[in-house]
Enzyme design. Structure first.
Site, PDB file in Angstrom:
ATOM      1  N   ASP A  53     -20.780  12.777 -14.650  1.00 26.26           N
ATOM      2  CA  ASP A  53     -22.218  12.525 -14.475  1.00 26.26           C
ATOM      3  C   ASP A  53     -22.478  11.668 -13.233  1.00 26.26           C
ATOM      4  O   ASP A  53     -23.598  11.236 -13.002  1.00 26.26           O
ATOM      5  CB  ASP A  53     -22.798  11.844 -15.726  1.00 26.26           C
ATOM      6  CG  ASP A  53     -22.062  10.540 -16.063  1.00 26.26           C
ATOM      7  OD1 ASP A  53     -21.157  10.137 -15.311  1.00 26.26           O
ATOM      8  OD2 ASP A  53     -22.412   9.916 -17.091  1.00 26.26           O
ATOM      9  N   CYS A  61       0.842  -1.219   0.000  1.00 24.24           N
ATOM     10  CA  CYS A  61       0.000   0.000   0.000  1.00 24.24           C
ATOM     11  C   CYS A  61       0.868   1.257   0.000  1.00 24.24           C
ATOM     12  O   CYS A  61       0.520   2.256  -0.645  1.00 24.24           O
ATOM     13  CB  CYS A  61      -0.893   0.034   1.237  1.00 24.24           C
ATOM     14  SG  CYS A  61      -2.047  -1.321   1.309  1.00 24.24           S
TER      15      CYS A  61
HETATM   16  C1  BEZ Z   1       0.566  -4.669   1.762  1.00 25.08           C
HETATM   17  O1  BEZ Z   1       0.118  -3.565   1.495  1.00 25.08           O
HETATM   18  O2  BEZ Z   1       1.774  -4.896   1.705  1.00 25.08           O
HETATM   19  C2  BEZ Z   1      -0.359  -5.791   2.158  1.00 25.08           C
HETATM   20  C3  BEZ Z   1      -1.478  -5.530   2.922  1.00 25.08           C
HETATM   21  C4  BEZ Z   1      -2.294  -6.575   3.328  1.00 25.08           C
HETATM   22  C5  BEZ Z   1      -1.994  -7.862   2.926  1.00 25.08           C
HETATM   23  C6  BEZ Z   1      -0.892  -8.112   2.121  1.00 25.08           C
HETATM   24  C7  BEZ Z   1      -0.053  -7.071   1.745  1.00 25.08           C
END
Ligand code: BEZ
Length: 224
Positions: free
Chosen positions: A140, A46
């Protein structure tokens, strides 16, 4: 549960974000929007995704697209994590906060309502996490595209920008974009247009690729 389908009006939800409260349709205004969800704060994949999204944010803005992220942690965590993300993508000297808001959805209410939960991923308390969803919403307020990736696979934000270019082009011109299309490449003439209509619509010319079936469906024209 069919979830959200292409063409559905996106729910006008209320949310708390790192930039304050939003009512989604007011937040959208007349803009396009990319809403992308994440399994959790302080997680490695993430962090790389939010960093790439921050780096590309100016390109989305140039195209009239607002970005908004969602993760099932608190606003306090989002603010702390933002500093790591900015350091990760070497933007900490340019700005003190991410260039887009991050929704806090600790109760998972929004993630559940939008069909974003990942059945396999749990946090350290055994609570379900969100998958990596991408929703692109048009001016929209209707859903134009959705992507759903598992937690283990990070997304390609250059591809998301590329599909925005395709969506914006095909929203106003009667063309379709082929595999791996990039802005400026030739585009395809859809089967719904007759030869006469295509010639009238595309004065730059329509070029048909010959195929063994002799059917004339692989028709290209320079990007209008
Ligand atoms: C990640 O962002 O590295 C991750 C988050 C949850 C599960 C697996 C990877």
């Amino acid at each position: 549960m069919p979830g959200l389908l292409l063409g559905d009006v996106f729910p006008n939800f209320h949310a708390e974000t790192t930039d304050g409260s939003i009512q989604f349709h007011d937040f959208l205004g007349d803009s396009w929007c990319v809403l992308f969800s994440h399994p959790g704060d302080f997680t490695p994949v993430c962090t790389t995704e939010l960093g790439r999204a921050a780096r590309l944010c100016a390109e989305f803005t140039k195209r009239g697209v607002k970005m908004v992220a969602l993760s099932v942690d608190s606003l306090e965590d989002h603010h702390d994590w933002s500093k790591d993300i900015l350091a990760y993508c070497s933007m900490e000297s340019e700005q003190s906060s991410l260039p887009y808001p991050v929704i806090a959805d600790q109760k998972r209410e929004l993630a559940l309502a939008l069909g974003m939960m990942d059945p396999d991923e749990k946090d350290k308390h055994g609570m379900p996490l969100t998958a990596r969803c991408v929703f692109i919403i048009g001016p929209d307020k209707k859903l134009k595209l959705s992507l759903l990736y598992p937690a283990s696979t990070g997304r390609n934000f250059d591809e998301i920008l590329r599909v925005v270019d395709s969506l914006q082009l095909t929203a106003t011109k009667r063309v379709a974009t082929p595999a791996d299309w990039q802005p400026g490449d030739s585009v395809m003439v859809p089967p719904s247009l007759s030869e006469a209509e295509a010639s009238a619509l595309f004065p730059a010319g329509v070029f048909t690729k010959e195929v063994p079936s002799k059917r004339k469906y692989l028709r290209y024209t320079p990007q209008p």
